[in-house]
Each structure stands twice: as C-alpha cells, then as structure tokens.
Design a protein around this motif. Structure first.
Motif, PDB file in Angstrom:
ATOM      1  N   SER A  19       0.867  -1.291   0.156  1.00 51.33           N
ATOM      2  CA  SER A  19       0.101  -0.058  -0.046  1.00 51.33           C
ATOM      3  C   SER A  19       0.745   1.280  -0.062  1.00 51.33           C
ATOM      4  O   SER A  19       0.310   2.424  -0.276  1.00 51.33           O
ATOM      5  N   ALA A  20       2.003   1.170   0.401  1.00 51.78           N
ATOM      6  CA  ALA A  20       2.912   2.174   0.298  1.00 51.78           C
ATOM      7  C   ALA A  20       3.691   2.398  -1.115  1.00 51.78           C
ATOM      8  O   ALA A  20       4.191   3.647  -1.108  1.00 51.78           O
ATOM      9  N   GLN A  21       3.554   1.813  -1.912  1.00 53.03           N
ATOM     10  CA  GLN A  21       3.803   2.127  -3.146  1.00 53.03           C
ATOM     11  C   GLN A  21       3.114   3.112  -3.843  1.00 53.03           C
ATOM     12  O   GLN A  21       2.082   3.078  -3.825  1.00 53.03           O
ATOM     13  N   LYS A  22       4.122   3.804  -4.433  1.00 54.86           N
ATOM     14  CA  LYS A  22       3.336   5.165  -5.615  1.00 54.86           C
ATOM     15  C   LYS A  22       3.506   4.810  -6.896  1.00 54.86           C
ATOM     16  O   LYS A  22       4.846   4.456  -7.293  1.00 54.86           O
ATOM     17  N   PHE A  23       2.800   4.984  -7.614  1.00 53.44           N
ATOM     18  CA  PHE A  23       2.864   4.930  -9.001  1.00 53.44           C
ATOM     19  C   PHE A  23       2.130   6.131  -9.779  1.00 53.44           C
ATOM     20  O   PHE A  23       1.301   6.689  -9.232  1.00 53.44           O
ATOM     21  N   ALA A  24       2.373   6.207 -11.137  1.00 48.69           N
ATOM     22  CA  ALA A  24       1.811   7.447 -11.831  1.00 48.69           C
ATOM     23  C   ALA A  24       1.807   6.722 -13.274  1.00 48.69           C
ATOM     24  O   ALA A  24       2.237   5.949 -13.713  1.00 48.69           O
ATOM     25  N   MET A  25       1.051   7.701 -14.068  1.00 47.63           N
ATOM     26  CA  MET A  25       0.785   7.049 -15.722  1.00 47.63           C
ATOM     27  C   MET A  25       1.457   8.502 -16.353  1.00 47.63           C
ATOM     28  O   MET A  25       1.383   9.667 -15.808  1.00 47.63           O
ATOM     29  N   VAL A  26       1.822   8.533 -17.659  1.00 48.63           N
ATOM     30  CA  VAL A  26       2.270   9.281 -18.748  1.00 48.63           C
ATOM     31  C   VAL A  26       1.673   8.890 -19.811  1.00 48.63           C
ATOM     32  O   VAL A  26       1.503   7.558 -20.172  1.00 48.63           O
ATOM     33  N   ASP A  27       1.523   9.965 -20.744  1.00 50.47           N
ATOM     34  CA  ASP A  27       0.894   9.535 -22.260  1.00 50.47           C
ATOM     35  C   ASP A  27       2.240   9.943 -23.120  1.00 50.47           C
ATOM     36  O   ASP A  27       2.309  11.106 -23.256  1.00 50.47           O
ATOM     37  N   ASN A 127      14.626  10.935 -19.121  1.00 51.06           N
ATOM     38  CA  ASN A 127      15.412  11.415 -18.104  1.00 51.06           C
ATOM     39  C   ASN A 127      14.441  12.309 -17.257  1.00 51.06           C
ATOM     40  O   ASN A 127      14.528  12.397 -16.026  1.00 51.06           O
ATOM     41  N   ALA A 128      13.540  13.121 -18.076  1.00 52.46           N
ATOM     42  CA  ALA A 128      12.726  13.698 -17.410  1.00 52.46           C
ATOM     43  C   ALA A 128      11.580  12.939 -16.615  1.00 52.46           C
ATOM     44  O   ALA A 128      11.106  13.669 -15.518  1.00 52.46           O
ATOM     45  N   ILE A 129      11.172  11.861 -17.118  1.00 49.90           N
ATOM     46  CA  ILE A 129      10.296  11.063 -16.425  1.00 49.90           C
ATOM     47  C   ILE A 129      11.079  10.540 -15.312  1.00 49.90           C
ATOM     48  O   ILE A 129      10.357  10.326 -13.830  1.00 49.90           O
ATOM     49  N   LYS A 130      12.360  10.252 -15.241  1.00 54.75           N
ATOM     50  CA  LYS A 130      13.037   9.807 -13.967  1.00 54.75           C
ATOM     51  C   LYS A 130      13.212  10.660 -13.047  1.00 54.75           C
ATOM     52  O   LYS A 130      12.967  10.302 -12.044  1.00 54.75           O
ATOM     53  N   LYS A 131      13.433  12.076 -13.247  1.00 50.31           N
ATOM     54  CA  LYS A 131      13.337  13.062 -12.450  1.00 50.31           C
ATOM     55  C   LYS A 131      11.949  13.366 -11.559  1.00 50.31           C
ATOM     56  O   LYS A 131      12.027  13.718 -10.560  1.00 50.31           O
ATOM     57  N   VAL A 132      11.228  13.213 -12.409  1.00 45.95           N
ATOM     58  CA  VAL A 132       9.534  13.420 -11.852  1.00 45.95           C
ATOM     59  C   VAL A 132       9.434  12.313 -10.788  1.00 45.95           C
ATOM     60  O   VAL A 132       9.003  12.270  -9.688  1.00 45.95           O
ATOM     61  N   ALA A 133       9.826  11.025 -11.156  1.00 45.38           N
ATOM     62  CA  ALA A 133       9.623   9.890 -10.558  1.00 45.38           C
ATOM     63  C   ALA A 133      10.543  10.144  -9.468  1.00 45.38           C
ATOM     64  O   ALA A 133      10.012   9.737  -8.012  1.00 45.38           O
ATOM     65  N   GLU A 134      11.729  10.236  -9.290  1.00 41.00           N
ATOM     66  CA  GLU A 134      12.627  10.601  -8.124  1.00 41.00           C
ATOM     67  C   GLU A 134      12.082  11.714  -7.149  1.00 41.00           C
ATOM     68  O   GLU A 134      11.988  11.446  -5.949  1.00 41.00           O
ATOM     69  N   GLU A 135      11.754  12.845  -7.773  1.00 38.19           N
ATOM     70  CA  GLU A 135      11.279  13.892  -7.075  1.00 38.19           C
ATOM     71  C   GLU A 135      10.078  13.561  -6.299  1.00 38.19           C
ATOM     72  O   GLU A 135       9.665  14.000  -4.926  1.00 38.19           O
ATOM     73  N   ARG A 136       9.008  12.799  -6.856  1.00 37.32           N
ATOM     74  CA  ARG A 136       7.647  12.703  -6.257  1.00 37.32           C
ATOM     75  C   ARG A 136       7.808  11.144  -5.523  1.00 37.32           C
ATOM     76  O   ARG A 136       6.470  10.784  -4.884  1.00 37.32           O
ATOM     77  N   GLY A 137       8.711  10.506  -5.713  1.00 39.32           N
ATOM     78  CA  GLY A 137       8.793   9.137  -4.848  1.00 39.32           C
ATOM     79  C   GLY A 137       7.992   8.096  -5.415  1.00 39.32           C
ATOM     80  O   GLY A 137       7.581   7.386  -4.805  1.00 39.32           O
ATOM     81  N   TYR A 138       7.658   8.298  -6.940  1.00 38.30           N
ATOM     82  CA  TYR A 138       7.118   7.062  -7.575  1.00 38.30           C
ATOM     83  C   TYR A 138       8.166   6.012  -7.640  1.00 38.30           C
ATOM     84  O   TYR A 138       9.144   5.861  -7.992  1.00 38.30           O
ATOM     85  N   GLN A 139       7.500   4.664  -7.397  1.00 42.30           N
ATOM     86  CA  GLN A 139       8.123   3.340  -7.616  1.00 42.30           C
ATOM     87  C   GLN A 139       8.191   3.199  -9.189  1.00 42.30           C
ATOM     88  O   GLN A 139       9.144   2.296  -9.736  1.00 42.30           O
ATOM     89  N   ALA A 140       6.886   3.370  -9.901  1.00 36.74           N
ATOM     90  CA  ALA A 140       6.757   2.964 -11.343  1.00 36.74           C
ATOM     91  C   ALA A 140       5.889   4.118 -11.952  1.00 36.74           C
ATOM     92  O   ALA A 140       5.159   4.669 -11.371  1.00 36.74           O
TER      93      ALA A 140
END
Length: 171
Positions: A19-27, A127-140
């Motif tokens: 439940s602690a995992q965070k994820f997001a979507m991109v188009d 690289n931009a997606i990776k930065k957003v993931a690292e800044e917001r704490g997304y695992q995927a």
C-alpha cells in the motif's frame, strides 16, 4: 501457534509495503506531440522515407519495362540474347531488392537516421520522467499510450504535464 502468528505478521507486512508504493501514468504520445523537435524529426524521417520509396519504385518500374520489352522482343532474339536479357532483368530486380534492404533494412539508412534524430529526444523524455519519479517518490511510471491492458486510469495520477515542464515545454 507461533507459526500462525509469524504468517500473520508477514502478510500484514506485505500489505503495508504494497500500500505504500506510489505509481503514476504518462501519455508518451501526448508528450511527444508537444515536443516541437520530435515533430520536426518525424517529418524529416517521413520525407526521407518517401524519397527512398520513390527511388526503389523507379528501379522496379525500370525492371518491369525491361521485362515487358523482353517479352515483346523474345521471338526475334537468339538464345544468347534471351539469356543476356534475362540476366539483365534479374540483375535490375536484385538491385531494387538490395536498395530496399539498404534503405529500409534492420540496419538501413532510415533506421540510422531515426536513431540520430529521435533517440536524443526520447532520452531527454526518459530522463525527465525519471526526475519526476525521483522527486515525487514514484516506484513506477506506466505509459498509458502503449499499454492496451490499462482500461482506466485516474487523471490525478497522470504526470505528463509535469514531464513536459521538466523538458521546458509547459502546458
């Protein structure tokens, strides 16, 4: 009893971790449509592809014309001339096939051009997606454009505009 308690603790720990995992979507289609360099590179590739295709079609028409002339002249030709004409036609067809492979093959000119034009843009997006993931704490972060298995995703988890902002193209 001790074993059951350990199993319950392990299950509770797994549920808490899940439940602690965070994820997001991109188009990715949306992102790439809004990157002007990508559109220009795609247009260059399309023009190059059309030019290559016309060149190959011209060779194909030339070999077809040679074949039609051969058929109409065949009754007047000697065996040696027939053999020579057939070899010329086969050589022309082979030339068209080799040219097609040279331009459109797995390591062809079009593939190389696509790599030089599109790869740097795709790397910047990654690289931009990776930065957003690292800044917001997304695992995927999943791409909703390329995944046919995603039936619905809340617009709240779509970070496409944040990725565009990281690239310098604010929406």
């Amino acid at each position: 009893m001790k074993r059951i308690l350990l199993i319950l603790i392990a299950v509770a720990g797994c549920c808490a971790a899940a439940s602690a995992q965070k994820f997001a979507m991109v188009d990715m289609d949306y992102i790439l449509r809004n990157v002007p360099n990508y559109e220009m590179a795609n247009e260059q590739i399309n023009q190059l592809s059309q030019r290559y295709q016309k060149e190959i079609e011209a060779l194909g028409k030339e070999s077809e014309t040679m074949y039609q002339n051969y058929l109409s002249d065949k009754v007047f030709l000697t065996d040696e001339q027939i053999k020579k004409r057939e070899e010329e036609i086969v050589a022309k067809e082979k030339e068209a096939t080799e040219l097609r492979y040279k331009y459109f093959g797995p390591e062809g000119e079009l593939y190389k051009k696509r790599q030089t034009l599109l790869k740097p843009i795709q790397d910047d997006v990654y690289n931009a997606i990776k930065k957003v993931a690292e800044e917001r704490g997304y695992q995927a972060i999943f791409d909703r454009a390329s995944s046919s298995e995603i039936i619905f995703a809340s617009p709240r988890i779509d970070v496409s505009n944040e990725v565009l902002a990281k690239l310098g193209y604010s929406k």
